[in-house]
Design an enzyme around this catalytic site. Structure first.
Site, PDB file in Angstrom:
ATOM      1  N   THR A 146       0.876  -1.184   0.000  1.00  0.00           N
ATOM      2  CA  THR A 146       0.000   0.000   0.000  1.00  0.00           C
ATOM      3  C   THR A 146       0.910   1.230   0.000  1.00  0.00           C
ATOM      4  O   THR A 146       1.366   1.659  -1.043  1.00  0.00           O
ATOM      5  CB  THR A 146      -0.959   0.021   1.208  1.00  0.00           C
ATOM      6  OG1 THR A 146      -0.218  -0.138   2.419  1.00  0.00           O
ATOM      7  CG2 THR A 146      -1.992  -1.078   1.087  1.00  0.00           C
ATOM      8  N   LYS A 169       3.706  -6.962   4.063  1.00  0.00           N
ATOM      9  CA  LYS A 169       3.451  -5.570   3.702  1.00  0.00           C
ATOM     10  C   LYS A 169       3.092  -4.808   4.975  1.00  0.00           C
ATOM     11  O   LYS A 169       2.693  -5.404   5.981  1.00  0.00           O
ATOM     12  CB  LYS A 169       2.345  -5.436   2.672  1.00  0.00           C
ATOM     13  CG  LYS A 169       0.926  -5.749   3.105  1.00  0.00           C
ATOM     14  CD  LYS A 169       0.185  -4.730   3.936  1.00  0.00           C
ATOM     15  CE  LYS A 169       0.280  -3.331   3.364  1.00  0.00           C
ATOM     16  NZ  LYS A 169      -0.494  -2.400   4.298  1.00  0.00           N
ATOM     17  N   THR A 180      -1.893  -1.554   8.207  1.00  0.00           N
ATOM     18  CA  THR A 180      -2.087  -2.992   8.338  1.00  0.00           C
ATOM     19  C   THR A 180      -0.816  -3.757   8.001  1.00  0.00           C
ATOM     20  O   THR A 180      -0.140  -3.443   7.035  1.00  0.00           O
ATOM     21  CB  THR A 180      -3.200  -3.427   7.386  1.00  0.00           C
ATOM     22  OG1 THR A 180      -4.404  -2.856   7.850  1.00  0.00           O
ATOM     23  CG2 THR A 180      -3.329  -4.939   7.353  1.00  0.00           C
ATOM     24  N   ASN A 379      -0.140  10.778   6.571  1.00  0.00           N
ATOM     25  CA  ASN A 379      -1.351  10.292   7.209  1.00  0.00           C
ATOM     26  C   ASN A 379      -2.459  11.322   7.288  1.00  0.00           C
ATOM     27  O   ASN A 379      -3.565  11.013   7.716  1.00  0.00           O
ATOM     28  CB  ASN A 379      -1.023   9.740   8.593  1.00  0.00           C
ATOM     29  CG  ASN A 379      -0.335   8.403   8.460  1.00  0.00           C
ATOM     30  OD1 ASN A 379      -0.920   7.461   7.980  1.00  0.00           O
ATOM     31  ND2 ASN A 379       0.936   8.361   8.838  1.00  0.00           N
TER      32      ASN A 379
END
Lengths: 384, 384
Positions: A146, A169, A180, A379
């Site tokens: 991601t 990942k 995640t 973020n």
């Protein structure tokens, strides 16, 4: 080499159109046996994504024949329809692979609260099945990225011809997590699910569970270990656990080094704790201090912020016996000023913080990152 | 009006030379009686600064005649010599004011792990004593600033002629804290220490203890409430507690609005919790999510990050019954997608997040800030 380093596994990664960027976003890993033994550990978050709820059920059966992984959407907080999407994904894989849906684990990563584009995902599963290859491990590792800047893989070869391989990942940990963390490990060793479970839990406890990029626990974290038995070797239990731990540790280090926006990797070693739990609690508290993480970003050996963080824990210690070293310089001794802080060289990416609790014989190492403007940027812009 | 709004108090603020900037850095608040009743609440950090250890002892005596406060150094983690410095500060104030050192509270704020320049601080105490005035409240409030951009004061007048006034510095909370929070409250009401203690704990619990800028707990947080009795009025207990709560709430709001680097003030209201403790635990968990704080900074109503944070708590809730509103728009209902997120307007400084736990009748409000590049900059450069 990734998940196809071990014999008996094939994998593929394709661009199914789930990601708007058009990049690879769907991976398939298939265990061709003869065994289909499996173990898994999952996020401790009580809000669990649909694929986590599904895969936990699959694992209870003790057999996993294939794993479907997608990036571009977490399928978390999507309600009963989201769970149906995961179910349909497993059914599709089962159909094209000639397996039962109850043996198909599913992992998803990406934004929370958005339904997956099933009209693209399901054809993607079929396309991936058509491209399965024993050389597909790298492609699969690429397809689960991601915000990762690099794909992450690791391999260890055991004595007697067995192998543990894996891909990961994310930039975080099992609990908690930055983004995640998804990990698939494979082995061709001949082991049953109980043996895999013991090795995986033991290895995770001191690797994935001791990295803590930003204190946030994902809804989707999943670590799977699949065994094909294709090497026809039953490994020594201790050697196998160590091999799994080595692969987990390698992948965990890659996750920390690729954490969002980070410029420093911080190794926090807590020594002389009354218990290992105390050492982990103190290490995690230090790892979660935003003030300390900012100080490390500024190459400031601000040991006062370490003591402040220690002081919020319930660990056994006396404040006037605490010691803190930064990159080997004991800037705090006996809870007060120690060596000259100007001796500390923090120019390199890895920064070592050592905490001496002077309370017992136990120790633990927790890894984290610094807090940077890039983290904030990444973020705050992620979903907009 | 600050701490001298109540009758019976004088105060001063001077530049003693503790701060390298040359600004005001030493404040003195004197209770001229006739009462010297007092109450205090202190940081929950187990690593406590010397002035906290000292002032806790003073409070046990139940009488406080004066408070010496300095910025420019926290006198935390400074060992036995640091404690002697605090003791000497109290002795100096006692000497110049003709009081006993055991009635002098001391508060310090600034860098941890550095001894105070006593050769400047002690003459500063004498100078401040010479400048004491019933108009000195503002000067005192100015002298305790560190990274504060404004000084913080508040006043409430009670019925019957009594007053509660106060000053604060910092941008955080009692537990935890962004930077050290120091608060001195004064009243001319005629109350004993036990009555003050009850009112202060009650008021703090729902004000200072419910703001959480960055999850970091200071070694120095101190809130003092002093009563002179000079108004010669015994107030109604409930009205007095409400007045103290109002002043605390006002100051707490000023602290949040001045939090380091913040661009948004985030009000997290947790509704329908099984208990108030659950509501506070959930609110605090949401307030400490760096991912959510970044999202708010980016004006992104990312309710998935709210659910992730709720999921890490032990509160009573069912994931599929959770609701989240951002600025009044219920973007999450029943743990899944709710109203259109594009309806959410987050352009203004105050952002309201409402969490519905659907588990009971209790509620709580926690305030926090967004996480910004400015926060990172300010805290990575602070001591260098």
């Amino acid at each position: 080499m990734s998940v196809t380093a071990a014999k008996g596994f094939t994998a593929a990664g394709v661009a199914a159109g789930i990601k708007e960027s058009g990049g690879e976003d769907l991976a398939l890993v298939v265990n061709n046996g003869p065994r289909r033994a499996a173990a898994g550990v999952f996020t401790a978050n009580r809000v669990k994504a649909a694929p986590v709820l599904w895969s936990q059920q699959v694992l209870k059966g003790g057999a996993v024949s294939a794993v479907v992984l997608n990036s571009g959407g977490a399928n978390a907080c999507t309600g009963p329809l989201g769970f149906q999407d995961t179910h349909a994904t497993a059914e599709q894989a089962a159909s094209v692979l000639g397996l039962g849906a109850g043996e198909i684990a599913v992992c998803s990563t990406g934004l929370i609260g958005t339904r997956l584009p099933m009209d693209r995902l399901l054809p993607g599963v079929e396309e991936a099945a058509g491209r399965l290859s024993e050389y597909g491990g790298e492609k699969a590792a690429l397809a689960i990225k991601t915000t990762d800047t690099v794909h992450k893989t690791a391999v260890v070869r055991g004595s007697g011809g067995w192998t543990v391989g894996g891909m990961a990942k994310g930039a975080g940990m099992l609990a908690p997590s930055l983004a995640t963390m998804l990990v698939v490990l494979t082995t061709d060793a001949d082991l049953d699910s109980a043996a895999l479970d013991g090795a995986l839990r033991d290895a995770s406890r001191t690797t994935f569970e001791r990295i803590d990029s930003d204190g946030c626990l994902s809804t989707n974290d999943t670590v799977l270990l699949l065994a094909s038995g294709a090497a026809e070797v039953v490994p020594d239990g201790t050697e196998f656990t160590e091999a799994v731990r080595t692969v987990c540790d390698d992948l965990a280090q890659q996750l920390i080094r690729d954490a969002e926006g980070a410029s420093k990797d911080i190794r926090i070693e807590v020594r002389n704790a009354a218990s290992e739990d105390d050492a982990v609690e103190v290490g995690r508290s230090v790892a979660r201090s935003n003030l300390l993480k900012c100080a490390v970003h500024g190459e400031d050996p601000n040991w006062g912020r370490v003591l402040s963080a220690i002081g919020t824990t319930g660990a056994v210690f006396e404040p006037d016996r605490l010691g803190v070293a930064v990159n080997g310089v004991w800037v705090c001794r006996n809870g007060s000023v120690g060596e000259d802080r100007d001796k500390v060289d923090m120019r390199y990416r890895e920064v070592g913080i050592t905490v001496d609790l002077a309370a017992g014989p136990e120790s633990a190492v927790i890894w984290t990152n610094d807090l940077t403007a890039d983290y904030v940027h990444e973020n705050s812009a992620y979903s907009s």
